[in-house]
Design a protein around this motif. Structure first.
Motif, PDB file in Angstrom:
ATOM      1  N   ALA A  93       0.839  -1.204   0.000  1.00  0.00           N
ATOM      2  CA  ALA A  93       0.000   0.000   0.000  1.00  0.00           C
ATOM      3  C   ALA A  93       0.870   1.249   0.000  1.00  0.00           C
ATOM      4  O   ALA A  93       1.866   1.339   0.723  1.00  0.00           O
ATOM      5  N   GLY A  94       0.501   2.215  -0.857  1.00  0.00           N
ATOM      6  CA  GLY A  94       1.214   3.480  -0.898  1.00  0.00           C
ATOM      7  C   GLY A  94       2.530   3.462  -1.637  1.00  0.00           C
ATOM      8  O   GLY A  94       3.211   4.491  -1.724  1.00  0.00           O
ATOM      9  N   CYS A  95       2.904   2.323  -2.182  1.00  0.00           N
ATOM     10  CA  CYS A  95       4.173   2.210  -2.894  1.00  0.00           C
ATOM     11  C   CYS A  95       4.035   2.846  -4.286  1.00  0.00           C
ATOM     12  O   CYS A  95       2.992   2.710  -4.936  1.00  0.00           O
ATOM     13  N   PRO A  96       5.032   3.556  -4.774  1.00  0.00           N
ATOM     14  CA  PRO A  96       4.929   4.147  -6.116  1.00  0.00           C
ATOM     15  C   PRO A  96       4.768   3.076  -7.189  1.00  0.00           C
ATOM     16  O   PRO A  96       5.428   2.035  -7.143  1.00  0.00           O
ATOM     17  N   GLU A  97       3.879   3.342  -8.152  1.00  0.00           N
ATOM     18  CA  GLU A  97       3.594   2.341  -9.189  1.00  0.00           C
ATOM     19  C   GLU A  97       4.777   2.045 -10.083  1.00  0.00           C
ATOM     20  O   GLU A  97       4.792   1.012 -10.762  1.00  0.00           O
ATOM     21  N   ASP A  98       5.766   2.902 -10.092  1.00  0.00           N
ATOM     22  CA  ASP A  98       6.913   2.679 -10.965  1.00  0.00           C
ATOM     23  C   ASP A  98       8.045   1.924 -10.263  1.00  0.00           C
ATOM     24  O   ASP A  98       9.185   1.927 -10.749  1.00  0.00           O
ATOM     25  N   LEU A  99       7.757   1.251  -9.128  1.00  0.00           N
ATOM     26  CA  LEU A  99       8.826   0.543  -8.413  1.00  0.00           C
ATOM     27  C   LEU A  99       9.424  -0.561  -9.266  1.00  0.00           C
ATOM     28  O   LEU A  99      10.649  -0.701  -9.336  1.00  0.00           O
ATOM     29  N   HIS A 100       8.588  -1.383  -9.910  1.00  0.00           N
ATOM     30  CA  HIS A 100       9.143  -2.440 -10.755  1.00  0.00           C
ATOM     31  C   HIS A 100       9.974  -1.849 -11.888  1.00  0.00           C
ATOM     32  O   HIS A 100      11.013  -2.402 -12.265  1.00  0.00           O
ATOM     33  N   ALA A 101       9.520  -0.722 -12.438  1.00  0.00           N
ATOM     34  CA  ALA A 101      10.302  -0.063 -13.490  1.00  0.00           C
ATOM     35  C   ALA A 101      11.665   0.359 -12.943  1.00  0.00           C
ATOM     36  O   ALA A 101      12.697   0.207 -13.612  1.00  0.00           O
ATOM     37  N   ALA A 102      11.698   0.879 -11.718  1.00  0.00           N
ATOM     38  CA  ALA A 102      12.966   1.268 -11.104  1.00  0.00           C
ATOM     39  C   ALA A 102      13.866   0.055 -10.883  1.00  0.00           C
ATOM     40  O   ALA A 102      15.083   0.128 -11.081  1.00  0.00           O
ATOM     41  N   LEU A 103      13.264  -1.072 -10.504  1.00  0.00           N
ATOM     42  CA  LEU A 103      14.040  -2.296 -10.305  1.00  0.00           C
ATOM     43  C   LEU A 103      14.603  -2.802 -11.630  1.00  0.00           C
ATOM     44  O   LEU A 103      15.723  -3.325 -11.683  1.00  0.00           O
ATOM     45  N   VAL A 104      13.842  -2.640 -12.711  1.00  0.00           N
ATOM     46  CA  VAL A 104      14.335  -3.021 -14.038  1.00  0.00           C
ATOM     47  C   VAL A 104      15.549  -2.171 -14.404  1.00  0.00           C
ATOM     48  O   VAL A 104      16.586  -2.681 -14.849  1.00  0.00           O
ATOM     49  N   ARG A 105      15.442  -0.868 -14.195  1.00  0.00           N
ATOM     50  CA  ARG A 105      16.549   0.021 -14.556  1.00  0.00           C
ATOM     51  C   ARG A 105      17.789  -0.268 -13.715  1.00  0.00           C
ATOM     52  O   ARG A 105      18.916  -0.253 -14.222  1.00  0.00           O
ATOM     53  N   THR A 106      17.591  -0.550 -12.440  1.00  0.00           N
ATOM     54  CA  THR A 106      18.721  -0.900 -11.575  1.00  0.00           C
ATOM     55  C   THR A 106      19.415  -2.163 -12.067  1.00  0.00           C
ATOM     56  O   THR A 106      20.648  -2.242 -12.125  1.00  0.00           O
ATOM     57  N   SER A 107      18.627  -3.147 -12.466  1.00  0.00           N
ATOM     58  CA  SER A 107      19.187  -4.420 -12.938  1.00  0.00           C
ATOM     59  C   SER A 107      19.909  -4.248 -14.261  1.00  0.00           C
ATOM     60  O   SER A 107      21.008  -4.786 -14.469  1.00  0.00           O
ATOM     61  N   ARG A 108      19.314  -3.496 -15.163  1.00  0.00           N
ATOM     62  CA  ARG A 108      19.938  -3.298 -16.471  1.00  0.00           C
ATOM     63  C   ARG A 108      21.229  -2.492 -16.346  1.00  0.00           C
ATOM     64  O   ARG A 108      22.178  -2.712 -17.093  1.00  0.00           O
ATOM     65  N   SER A 109      21.270  -1.568 -15.383  1.00  0.00           N
ATOM     66  CA  SER A 109      22.498  -0.796 -15.158  1.00  0.00           C
ATOM     67  C   SER A 109      23.638  -1.693 -14.713  1.00  0.00           C
ATOM     68  O   SER A 109      24.811  -1.388 -14.961  1.00  0.00           O
ATOM     69  N   ALA A 110      23.279  -2.819 -14.063  1.00  0.00           N
ATOM     70  CA  ALA A 110      24.293  -3.780 -13.621  1.00  0.00           C
ATOM     71  C   ALA A 110      24.646  -4.775 -14.717  1.00  0.00           C
ATOM     72  O   ALA A 110      25.452  -5.683 -14.498  1.00  0.00           O
ATOM     73  N   GLY A 111      24.032  -4.623 -15.899  1.00  0.00           N
ATOM     74  CA  GLY A 111      24.300  -5.522 -17.020  1.00  0.00           C
ATOM     75  C   GLY A 111      23.605  -6.862 -16.905  1.00  0.00           C
ATOM     76  O   GLY A 111      24.042  -7.846 -17.518  1.00  0.00           O
ATOM     77  N   THR A 112      22.512  -6.911 -16.158  1.00  0.00           N
ATOM     78  CA  THR A 112      21.819  -8.171 -15.884  1.00  0.00           C
ATOM     79  C   THR A 112      20.481  -8.208 -16.594  1.00  0.00           C
ATOM     80  O   THR A 112      19.761  -7.202 -16.654  1.00  0.00           O
ATOM     81  N   ARG A 113      20.142  -9.378 -17.144  1.00  0.00           N
ATOM     82  CA  ARG A 113      18.823  -9.554 -17.749  1.00  0.00           C
ATOM     83  C   ARG A 113      17.754  -9.526 -16.668  1.00  0.00           C
ATOM     84  O   ARG A 113      17.975  -9.995 -15.550  1.00  0.00           O
ATOM     85  N   VAL A 114      16.583  -9.007 -17.022  1.00  0.00           N
ATOM     86  CA  VAL A 114      15.545  -8.827 -16.009  1.00  0.00           C
ATOM     87  C   VAL A 114      14.179  -9.209 -16.570  1.00  0.00           C
ATOM     88  O   VAL A 114      13.849  -8.901 -17.722  1.00  0.00           O
ATOM     89  N   ALA A 115      13.407  -9.908 -15.748  1.00  0.00           N
ATOM     90  CA  ALA A 115      12.041 -10.301 -16.079  1.00  0.00           C
ATOM     91  C   ALA A 115      11.089  -9.643 -15.094  1.00  0.00           C
ATOM     92  O   ALA A 115      11.449  -9.397 -13.936  1.00  0.00           O
ATOM     93  N   VAL A 116       9.876  -9.378 -15.551  1.00  0.00           N
ATOM     94  CA  VAL A 116       8.854  -8.770 -14.698  1.00  0.00           C
ATOM     95  C   VAL A 116       7.597  -9.622 -14.758  1.00  0.00           C
ATOM     96  O   VAL A 116       7.108  -9.957 -15.846  1.00  0.00           O
TER      97      VAL A 116
END
Length: 314
Positions: free
Chosen positions: A140-163
């Motif tokens: 509850a109350g979490c920003p809707e773009d959290l998964h998007a932020a997690l994707v960007r964090t993972s891609r910045s590390a050079g890692t493949r990411v699934a959602v």
């Protein structure tokens, strides 16, 4: 190693009833307490196949401690981000015919420091991972773009990411260019804003999503199997379950099977459907192991997009 991130994990209590009757007093035939959350389930299935799995979880209270305790015997490595709130508890009511009724708590809100802690720990883990899998609902109350932020964090590390998410969080994550999304039929329909009534429409919707730089789309269709749409082509696979004990976590098992088989092409799809089918044949939210699979029962066909698939309704 595969890292799963579950922003809204849970303790899942499954209760078996003879018959669910609204307003009545019931006596359970049996009950089971298990670790829950989509990413948690994916990690459990990976660990059951002796594949390195790390579950990154915000946890709080006695419930959070219990969640980590339950994962230890399943060989899932847990990285906890402490939160002020408590980990939620979900209830699943199981009837003999396989009907499943779920009652999910919303989960404790994460404050700004806790959200930053989650992203920071992911950045550390993603640098050593083959895949990151961002899963499930948001507290509850979490920003809707959290998964998007997690994707960007993972891609910045050079890692493949699934959602594997739904609604607004999946819509936001779509624009972050994940390598894979794994919606079910209704989640894909919501994502593209229209009903999908046959296989041709499912493939068309997945193609539309891929045009937004999503690498591949794995669509689970329940008893009708799954569809994979990727750069090399598109395939449909299905298998008939011998019995249905519980549908809880079947989609999570399918995603784990897909990743375990290389996350590419028709053989990975075959494993996804075999895992999903095995999942519904097990009680509670137990995740299947390789010994539960019936790969020979899965039929995989290439989808011919040039013809309308009349009669293949969903």
């Amino acid at each position: 190693m595969i890292v799963t991130v579950t922003p809204n994990p849970s303790l899942d209590r499954s209760v078996a009833l003879g018959r669910l009757e609204r307003g009545a007093v019931h006596r359970s035939e049996r009950s089971l307490l298990e670790p829950g959350g989509k990413g948690v389930n994916v990690a459990r299935a990976l660990a059951a196949a002796d594949h390195g799995a790390v579950a990154l979880l915000p946890t709080g209270g006695a419930e959070g401690s219990r969640l980590a305790e339950l994962l230890a015997p399943e060989s899932v490595s847990v990285v906890e981000v402490p939160i002020e709130g408590t980990t939620r508890t979900n209830l699943t009511l199981l009837e003999p015919d396989g009907t499943t009724t779920k009652i999910n708590e919303p989960g404790s809100a994460l404050n700004r420091g806790e959200l930053e802690g989650l992203r920071s720990r992911l950045g550390e883990l993603a640098a050593r991972a083959d895949w990151v899998v961002a899963c499930g609902s948001l507290p509850a109350g979490c920003p809707e773009d959290l998964h998007a932020a997690l994707v960007r964090t993972s891609r910045s590390a050079g890692t493949r990411v699934a959602v594997d998410a739904s609604g607004g969080p999946l819509a936001e994550a779509r624009w972050a260019r994940p390598d894979l999304i794994a919606p079910n039929l209704s989640e894909l329909a919501e994502l593209v804003g229209r009903e999908l009534s046959d296989l041709a429409e499912v493939v068309s919707a997945a193609r539309e999503v891929r045009r937004d730089d999503v690498g591949a789309v794995l669509v689970t269709l329940g008893e009708r199997g799954a569809v994979l749409v990727e750069a090399r082509g598109c395939w449909h696979a299905n298998s008939r379950a011998r019995w249905v004990r519980s549908t809880v976590g079947a989609g999570d098992a399918a995603l784990a099977g897909f990743l375990l088989a290389g996350a590419d092409g028709p053989e990975a799809l075959r494993h996804a459907v075999a895992y999903g089918t095995a999942g519904v044949e097990l009680s509670g939210s137990r995740m299947p192991s390789p010994g539960d699979l019936r790969l020979e029962s899965v039929r995989v066909t290439e989808v011919d997009e040039t013809r309308h698939l009349d009669g293949v309704t969903l």
